[in-house]
Write a protein that holds these residues in place. Structure first.
Motif, PDB file in Angstrom:
ATOM      1  N   LYS A  65       0.803  -1.225   0.000  1.00 27.04           N
ATOM      2  CA  LYS A  65       0.000   0.000   0.000  1.00 27.04           C
ATOM      3  C   LYS A  65       0.835   1.274   0.000  1.00 27.04           C
ATOM      4  O   LYS A  65       0.333   2.340  -0.354  1.00 27.04           O
ATOM      5  CB  LYS A  65      -0.975   0.009   1.178  1.00 27.04           C
ATOM      6  CG  LYS A  65      -0.325   0.022   2.561  1.00 27.04           C
ATOM      7  CD  LYS A  65      -1.408  -0.010   3.649  1.00 27.04           C
ATOM      8  CE  LYS A  65      -0.877   0.305   5.023  1.00 27.04           C
ATOM      9  NZ  LYS A  65      -0.107  -0.770   5.646  1.00 27.04           N
ATOM     10  N   LEU A 110       1.929   3.903 -13.824  1.00 23.65           N
ATOM     11  CA  LEU A 110       2.102   4.450 -12.478  1.00 23.65           C
ATOM     12  C   LEU A 110       3.102   5.613 -12.523  1.00 23.65           C
ATOM     13  O   LEU A 110       3.776   5.817 -13.527  1.00 23.65           O
ATOM     14  CB  LEU A 110       2.613   3.350 -11.545  1.00 23.65           C
ATOM     15  CG  LEU A 110       1.625   2.201 -11.311  1.00 23.65           C
ATOM     16  CD1 LEU A 110       2.277   1.100 -10.502  1.00 23.65           C
ATOM     17  CD2 LEU A 110       0.376   2.708 -10.603  1.00 23.65           C
ATOM     18  N   PRO A 111       3.202   6.372 -11.441  1.00 25.85           N
ATOM     19  CA  PRO A 111       4.206   7.433 -11.422  1.00 25.85           C
ATOM     20  C   PRO A 111       5.620   6.863 -11.584  1.00 25.85           C
ATOM     21  O   PRO A 111       5.969   5.861 -10.958  1.00 25.85           O
ATOM     22  CB  PRO A 111       4.033   8.049 -10.025  1.00 25.85           C
ATOM     23  CG  PRO A 111       2.623   7.729  -9.638  1.00 25.85           C
ATOM     24  CD  PRO A 111       2.345   6.372 -10.246  1.00 25.85           C
ATOM     25  N   ILE A 133      -0.758  19.660  -2.213  1.00 24.55           N
ATOM     26  CA  ILE A 133      -1.686  19.015  -3.156  1.00 24.55           C
ATOM     27  C   ILE A 133      -0.993  18.623  -4.461  1.00 24.55           C
ATOM     28  O   ILE A 133      -1.313  17.590  -5.060  1.00 24.55           O
ATOM     29  CB  ILE A 133      -2.918  19.930  -3.417  1.00 24.55           C
ATOM     30  CG1 ILE A 133      -4.013  19.171  -4.153  1.00 24.55           C
ATOM     31  CG2 ILE A 133      -2.541  21.206  -4.155  1.00 24.55           C
ATOM     32  CD1 ILE A 133      -4.677  18.088  -3.342  1.00 24.55           C
ATOM     33  N   ASN A 134      -0.026  19.434  -4.901  1.00 26.56           N
ATOM     34  CA  ASN A 134       0.655  19.083  -6.159  1.00 26.56           C
ATOM     35  C   ASN A 134       1.391  17.744  -6.032  1.00 26.56           C
ATOM     36  O   ASN A 134       1.392  16.935  -6.957  1.00 26.56           O
ATOM     37  CB  ASN A 134       1.658  20.168  -6.552  1.00 26.56           C
ATOM     38  CG  ASN A 134       0.990  21.493  -6.904  1.00 26.56           C
ATOM     39  OD1 ASN A 134      -0.211  21.650  -6.715  1.00 26.56           O
ATOM     40  ND2 ASN A 134       1.771  22.441  -7.391  1.00 26.56           N
ATOM     41  N   GLU A 161      -1.202  14.886  -5.736  1.00 25.13           N
ATOM     42  CA  GLU A 161      -1.805  14.532  -7.024  1.00 25.13           C
ATOM     43  C   GLU A 161      -0.828  13.757  -7.897  1.00 25.13           C
ATOM     44  O   GLU A 161      -1.197  12.775  -8.531  1.00 25.13           O
ATOM     45  CB  GLU A 161      -2.284  15.799  -7.756  1.00 25.13           C
ATOM     46  CG  GLU A 161      -3.569  16.350  -7.176  1.00 25.13           C
ATOM     47  CD  GLU A 161      -4.141  17.502  -7.975  1.00 25.13           C
ATOM     48  OE1 GLU A 161      -5.140  18.070  -7.520  1.00 25.13           O
ATOM     49  OE2 GLU A 161      -3.594  17.843  -9.051  1.00 25.13           O
ATOM     50  N   ARG A 172      -0.576  10.362  -6.558  1.00 28.00           N
ATOM     51  CA  ARG A 172      -1.877   9.688  -6.400  1.00 28.00           C
ATOM     52  C   ARG A 172      -2.167   9.331  -4.959  1.00 28.00           C
ATOM     53  O   ARG A 172      -2.657   8.229  -4.671  1.00 28.00           O
ATOM     54  CB  ARG A 172      -1.916   8.424  -7.272  1.00 28.00           C
ATOM     55  CG  ARG A 172      -1.644   8.722  -8.727  1.00 28.00           C
ATOM     56  CD  ARG A 172      -1.663   7.463  -9.564  1.00 28.00           C
ATOM     57  NE  ARG A 172      -1.569   7.803 -10.982  1.00 28.00           N
ATOM     58  CZ  ARG A 172      -1.600   6.903 -11.952  1.00 28.00           C
ATOM     59  NH1 ARG A 172      -1.708   5.628 -11.657  1.00 28.00           N
ATOM     60  NH2 ARG A 172      -1.529   7.276 -13.201  1.00 28.00           N
ATOM     61  N   LEU A 173      -1.847  10.243  -4.062  1.00 28.15           N
ATOM     62  CA  LEU A 173      -2.061  10.000  -2.640  1.00 28.15           C
ATOM     63  C   LEU A 173      -3.411  10.578  -2.255  1.00 28.15           C
ATOM     64  O   LEU A 173      -3.521  11.730  -1.856  1.00 28.15           O
ATOM     65  CB  LEU A 173      -0.942  10.642  -1.813  1.00 28.15           C
ATOM     66  CG  LEU A 173       0.478  10.281  -2.244  1.00 28.15           C
ATOM     67  CD1 LEU A 173       1.492  11.003  -1.367  1.00 28.15           C
ATOM     68  CD2 LEU A 173       0.689   8.772  -2.174  1.00 28.15           C
ATOM     69  N   LYS A 174      -4.434   9.782  -2.443  1.00 25.02           N
ATOM     70  CA  LYS A 174      -5.790  10.234  -2.133  1.00 25.02           C
ATOM     71  C   LYS A 174      -5.881  10.557  -0.651  1.00 25.02           C
ATOM     72  O   LYS A 174      -5.470   9.759   0.187  1.00 25.02           O
ATOM     73  CB  LYS A 174      -6.790   9.138  -2.520  1.00 25.02           C
ATOM     74  CG  LYS A 174      -8.244   9.584  -2.459  1.00 25.02           C
ATOM     75  CD  LYS A 174      -9.170   8.516  -3.032  1.00 25.02           C
ATOM     76  CE  LYS A 174     -10.629   8.903  -2.831  1.00 25.02           C
ATOM     77  NZ  LYS A 174     -11.552   7.866  -3.342  1.00 25.02           N
ATOM     78  N   GLY A 175      -6.442  11.732  -0.344  1.00 26.69           N
ATOM     79  CA  GLY A 175      -6.609  12.097   1.052  1.00 26.69           C
ATOM     80  C   GLY A 175      -5.393  12.745   1.673  1.00 26.69           C
ATOM     81  O   GLY A 175      -5.362  12.991   2.873  1.00 26.69           O
ATOM     82  N   CYS A 197      -9.788  13.915   4.445  1.00 27.28           N
ATOM     83  CA  CYS A 197      -8.332  13.922   4.301  1.00 27.28           C
ATOM     84  C   CYS A 197      -7.684  13.507   5.622  1.00 27.28           C
ATOM     85  O   CYS A 197      -8.217  13.735   6.703  1.00 27.28           O
ATOM     86  CB  CYS A 197      -7.826  15.315   3.917  1.00 27.28           C
ATOM     87  SG  CYS A 197      -8.234  15.749   2.213  1.00 27.28           S
TER      88      CYS A 197
END
Lengths: 568, 568
Positions: free
Chosen positions: A161, A192-193, A305-306, A309, A312-315, A323
Motif C-alpha cells: 500500500k 504508475l508514477p 496538493i501538487n 496529485e 496519487r495520494l488520495k486524502g 483527508c
C-alpha cells in the motif's frame, strides 16, 4: 483504514462528533486558494469538517495559519544517516508529515531486503513514508553493488500500500536506448508514477525519455531547463537540500514569468540532519520560494496538493473532510516557522520515536575478504592518472603526471594521496586503487562505507598501514565513517544499518559528525570542507570527470575504465 | 502498449522518426498555458515530440489550433440508445476521444454480464472508454432490478486496464449512514477515484459524504453549491447534456469570481444523439464556457488534463512526448468546430465503426411472465393517489382524488391514464399499477423498456388492450419503445441490447425516434414534449414527488410505497 474506522469517521462527520477541534485557525484551502477563518474538526486521524466546531478537546490556533502537512517530493532517507524513525522525528518537527522516499541507497547494499527493511521500519511511525522502487540497482555496470534488482524482483512490491511507483530513472541512456532490464521496469510501471532524474537532458533525448515514462525531474539547473521540461509534460521538483544551488534563481524566474506552478513540487533529495535542524526542511523551501516572489498559496501547493496529485495520494495534501489530519500551524506564511504539527490527527511530540529493528541481514552488510599487507601496493611507471578534486564541487578533473614512487610502487607525497575502493558486499577481495589530489591527508587515513551508489568501502590516506586500520575499524563496527592516524582511531561514526545509517539518536549522530570533522582537520584536511561527503561521491561514476570504483579509475567523459595505455 | 511498442516509440522519438507529422499547428500546451506554433510528430499512436518535424506523411494544420482530444468526464453510453461503437462514431466527430463511462444502466439489467459486454464492445474502437463500476445496482430497494452487484462482484474487474474506479454514488443516504453493502464498496475503492452524485447535499451531510470517499459531483445547480463542494475537496463536473439547465450561469460566476478551474471538469452525463449531431458534444460545452467568460485555455483543461489527472489516466489529456496521440484540430477556440480529429495517432474517419456483438445474454433481456387479460385491472374505492406530471420537468406531484370507475375498476377518462410497470427481468409477473395525469393518451398506449434505473417495462395508455399489445410488441423485439393505437403498432424502435440500445446505425435510430414522436402525437400526446423520456424517468424513485415501480406507487418525499390507507 479498515471498514469500521471508515464507518466511524463517516458517522462522526455526519453527527459532528470530533475528538479534537483546532479553533480559530486561518485554514489554507489549496482547492480554492482561499484562507478561511474556521475551526477544523478531527477524529480517527481524519478531518471531519472545516467550519464552526467545538468539543472537549480544543486547541486554540489564535489566528495562526493552518496548512496541510508538508510533503517532501523526493528524498533518500538513508542519506540523513539516521534511522527512518529518527529522521522522521527531525523532519516532523519542521512540519513535514509525509515523504516520497526512494530507498536507492540501502537497495544497492541489501537489495530487496533493504526495501523491506525500510518499509517495515516506517510502518508505525508518525511520518507517512511512501516508496518509489529504486530503478537503478546497480546504478551502473562499472562498479559492484551489493545486489541487483530486476523488474521481476519489483513485482511483489507493487501491491504494497505504500509502494507507489518507480524511483528516479538515473540511467537515461538505458531509458532512451531501451535495453532489456530497464525496458522491463519502464513497461511494468508504465501506468504508475515514474520519477525522472535527467540533468541537462534536452531536445530529442528528452522527448525519448518522456516517451519512456519518467514524468518528473528534480535536477533542473536553469529556468530554461524547467520550461522545456514542463512543456514536455514533466513535473518539476524544485530541490533545495544540503548540496544544491541555483534553485532560488529558478524560483525567481518562475515568479517573474508567471509560469504556472501546478506542475511544480518541492523536495530535498539529500539534506543533512544538522542543516534540517538549523534552517528547516520543506518549510525552508517554502520560505525561500516566497522570498523569491512565488505567492505563498502557490508555494504551499507545491509542497502539498501538487505532490499528492502527482503520486496519487488520495486524502493527502489538503485540509478537507476525509483527508488525513496531517497539518501544520505556522505563525506566518513568510518564515514558515511551525508552532504545532499534527500528524494522523494528533499533536506531534518530538523525541517519541521507536528504536531501530536489529535485522541481522541489514546489520551485517560489510563483507570484506581478508586483506594482505601488500594489498594496497600500487605499481607505477611513467605518467599516471590522477583524480583531482575541485574545491567546493563534486566534480573532479583528470590529470596525468609522473608521481613519486619507491621500489616501483606509488609513494604518497606532494599533496597526492592513495585512494582505494574495497568491494564490500561479496568479499571478493577486489580493490580499485588510484591517486588523488586535493585532500592532503598527513600521517593518516579516512574511510567510509557510504559511497554512492554501490556503497563500497572507500579509504584515502598517505600510508597503507593507517588505511588498512581504517578498513579494519569499519569492518568491526558494520560500516560507517572513521579517521585514523599513526595506528590509532581518532574518531568514528558507526553506521551499522547497511553501512549507511546509525542507530543512535540524532544528537549523538551530529556530535559524532563534528568529532569526525575535527579529527580530519587534525590530519591535514582543511577546515570548511567535508572530506566525508567528498569521499562518498568519489565512486559515483556519473559525475564528471573522473571517479574510482572497485574496478579501478573511471573516465566519466568516456564512460570507460582508465587503462594504463590511456595515459601513456 | 506492449514492450516492443514501447521500445519502438522511445527509439523513434530519439531518432526523429515519425509516421505522421501535423505541420504548422497552434499547439495548445495544457502544462504551461501556452499556445505554441509547432509541428507535432506522431508514431505508433504516441506523440513523439512537439517542435520542427517533417516526414513523408504530413498534414498541414494551416495555423489551426491543435488541442488534446476532449474527454467526457461522466457519461452513460447506454442512454444514447446507440451501440457503443456507434456512439463513439458520433462523439469522435465532435472531437471527443475518450469518455469516463458508467455502465449503470446495462448493469441494472444484465449485472456484471452487462459490464463485461460494454468492456468487450469498446475494446477495439477508436474511442478510449474507461469505466467506473456502477455503485448502485439496484439503485434503490423500492424496485426490482435485473441484477444486484456487490463489492465482491466488483473485485474481478479491478485489475481490468480500463476499469478505473467506483461510479457515481447516488445513494448518499447509504454512503453517509454506511450500511454493509455500500460500506464494502467504498472501502474496496477507498484509494481509487470514486464519483459522487449528490444534488444539494450540504453541510455535515456533505462532509460525511466526502469522508465516505466520493470526490466528484456533477449535480451542482448553483455557484454556491459548486463553491461549497470545491472547498470540501470535490472536483466538479460542469454538466451540459440534453436535459440539464443552469450550468451556464455557474460558468459565468466561476469566471466572474475567479474560482480556480483546476478542480473543474466537464461532462454530458446523458445527451441524445440528435442533440450531439446538431450542437456538439464536449466541444459544445467548451464553446459555452468560453461564451460565459472562462478563458479558452482553462476551458480546454477542464476537458483534458483535469479529467486525466482526476481519473489517473497517464498519457491522456495533453499533447506532449509519450502522450497518446488523441488530438483535435479546431478552427478557433470560440466555436470549437473540429476540422480534423486524431485518435491513437490516426485521422478519425466517421462511419467506420464495427458491428455489435450479438451476445445472447445481452440480447434476451426481456423476461416477462405470461399476461392474463385482466392483469391490468385496477380496483378503486374512495380517493386514489394520482401521479401528476409537471410540464417540461422530470419532477411530479402527488394528487389524491376520486377517479372514474366501472365495476369497481379504474376507467381512464378526463385526462387520466393508466400506468403499469411490469417487472421484466425475472418473469415474476409482478405489475405495479397506477394513475397518471399529464399525458393525455387517447385510444392507445405507449411503452418502453428504458425505465431508470431498474429498466422495467413501463406502459401508459387509456385502454388495457392497447397497453397489453404494446407489452407484447416489446417482448417480441427484445425491448425498446413502441406506440400502439386501436390494436395496431404505429411506431416502434427496437432496443434489443439489454432493452436499452439499438443495434441500428445512428441515422436510423434518429429517424425512428422522429416517427415515434409523430405517432405519440397522433394519439394525443402534445407536440413539444417527449413522452418517452418522461416515461423513462417515471420509475426512478429518487426524483420527487411521486413515482411508480413494479412494487407500486411510491412517495419519494417519504421514501415509502403508497398504501391505500395513506390516501383515504
Amino acid at each position: 483504514m479498515d471498514k469500521s474506522h471508515l464507518r466511524n469517521s463517516i458517522t462522526n462527520a455526519a453527527h459532528r462528533n470530533p475528538a479534537l477541534v483546532i479553533k480559530n485557525a486561518r485554514v489554507v484551502n489549496v482547492f480554492t486558494d482561499e484562507i478561511v477563518e474556521a475551526d477544523v474538526a478531527v477524529d480517527g486521524g481524519i478531518v471531519l469538517g472545516v467550519g464552526k466546531y467545538s468539543c472537549a478537546n480544543e486547541i486554540d490556533a489564535k489566528g495562526a495559519y493552518l496548512c496541510p502537512g508538508l510533503i517532501d517530493g523526493h528524498v533518500h532517507i538513508e542519506s540523513s544517516m539516521a534511522h527512518p524513525a529518527r529522521f522522521a522525528d527531525v523532519v516532523l518537527s519542521k512540519g513535514t508529515t509525509a515523504v516520497i522516499a526512494d530507498p536507492h541507497e540501502i537497495a544497492n547494499v541489501c537489495g530487496t531486503n533493504g526495501i523491506y527493511y525500510m518499509l517495515g521500519e516506517t510502518e508505525w511511525i508518525p511520518l507517512s513514508v511512501f516508496m518509489m522502487l529504486p530503478s537503478c540497482v546497480p546504478a551502473t555496470s562499472f562498479e559492484t553493488s551489493g545486489a541487483k534488482i530486476t523488474a521481476r524482483d519489483m513485482e511483489p512490491f507493487m501491491s504494497h500500500k505504500r509502494v507507489i511507483g518507480l524511483g528516479e530513472v538515473m540511467d537515461y541512456v538505458a531509458a532512451t536506448t531501451p535495453n532489456g532490464g530497464m525496458l522491463e521496469k519502464l513497461h511494468l510501471f508504465r501506468k504508475l508514477p515514474i520519477d525522472g532524474h535527467a540533468p541537462m537532458l534536452t531536445g530529442d533525448a528528452l522527448n525519448a525519455y518522456c516517451v519512456a515514462g519518467p514524468r518528473t525531474d528534480h535536477e533542473c539547473s536553469s529556468y530554461e531547463e524547467v520550461l522545456e521540461k514542463v512543456r514536455a509534460g514533466m513535473r518539476i521538483h524544485l530541490r533545495l537540500g544540503s548540496a544544491t544551488h541555483g534553485i532560488e534563481e529558478i524560483m525567481r524566474k518562475i515568479a517573474e514569468n508567471g509560469l504556472p506552478t501546478r506542475r511544480m513540487m518541492v523536495c530535498t533529495d539529500d539534506k543533512h540532519l544538522e542543516d534540517i535542524r538549523r534552517e528547516g526542511h520543506i518549510n525552508y523551501i517554502l520560505k525561500r520560494a516566497v522570498a523569491n516572489g512565488i505567492p505563498a498559496i502557490d508555494a504551499i501547493k507545491m509542497a502539498t496538493i501538487n505532490v499528492a496529485e502527482n503520486y496519487r495520494l488520495k486524502g493527502y495534501g489538503a485540509i478537507a473532510p476525509g483527508c488525513r489530519a496531517d497539518m501544520v500551524l505556522f505563525k506566518d506564511l513568510v518564515d514558515f516557522e511551525p508552532i504545532t504539527v499534527f500528524t494522523n490527527g494528533r499533536v506531534f511530540v518530538p523525541g517519541d520515536e521507536s528504536a531501530p529493528t536489529r535485522d541481522p541481514d541489514i546489520y551485517n552488510s560489510v563483507h570484506l575478504a581478508p586483506r594482505r599487507p601488500d594489498c594496497l601496493d600500487l605499481p607505477v611507471s611513467g605518467k599516471m592518472p590522477i583524480l583531482r578534486l575541485v574545491p567546493n564541487e563534486l566534480i573532479t578533473e583528470l590529470d596525468t603526471e609522473e608521481v613519486p614512487s619507491e621500489n616501483g610502487l606509488f609513494r604518497p607525497a606532494n599533496g597526492l594521496v592513495k585512494i582505494a575502493v574495497f568491494e564490500r558486499h561479496h568479499a571478493s577481495g577486489r580493490i580499485g586503487l588510484g591517486i588523488m589530489r586535493g585532500m592532503p591527508i598527513r600521517n593518516g587515513a579516512i574511510a567510509t562505507t557510504v559511497g554512492h551508489d554501490s556503497h563500497n568501502l572507500i579509504a584515502a590516506g598517505d600510508n597503507d598501514r593507517d588505511m588498512l586500520l581504517a578498513v579494519d575499524a569499519l569492518e568491526a563496527c558494520g560500516g560507517g565513517y572513521v579517521v585514523v592516524s599513526e595506528g590509532k582511531v581518532l574518531a568514528k561514526l558507526a553506521l551499522p544499518i547497511a553501512g549507511l545509517m546509525s542507530d543512535l539518536p540524532v544528537d549523538r549522530i551530529i556530535a559524532a559528525q563534528k568529532q569526525m570533522l575535527a579529527a580530519a582537520e587534525s590530519i591535514g584536511v582543511k577546515s570548511g570542507t567535508d572530506p566525508f561527503i567528498t569521499l562518498s561521491f568519489i565512486a559515483l561514476p556519473v559525475i564528471p570527470s573522473v571517479r574510482i570504483t572497485d574496478l579501478g579509475m573511471f573516465d566519466v567523459t568516456k564512460m570507460a575504465l582508465i587503462a594504463e595505455s590511456d595515459v601513456n
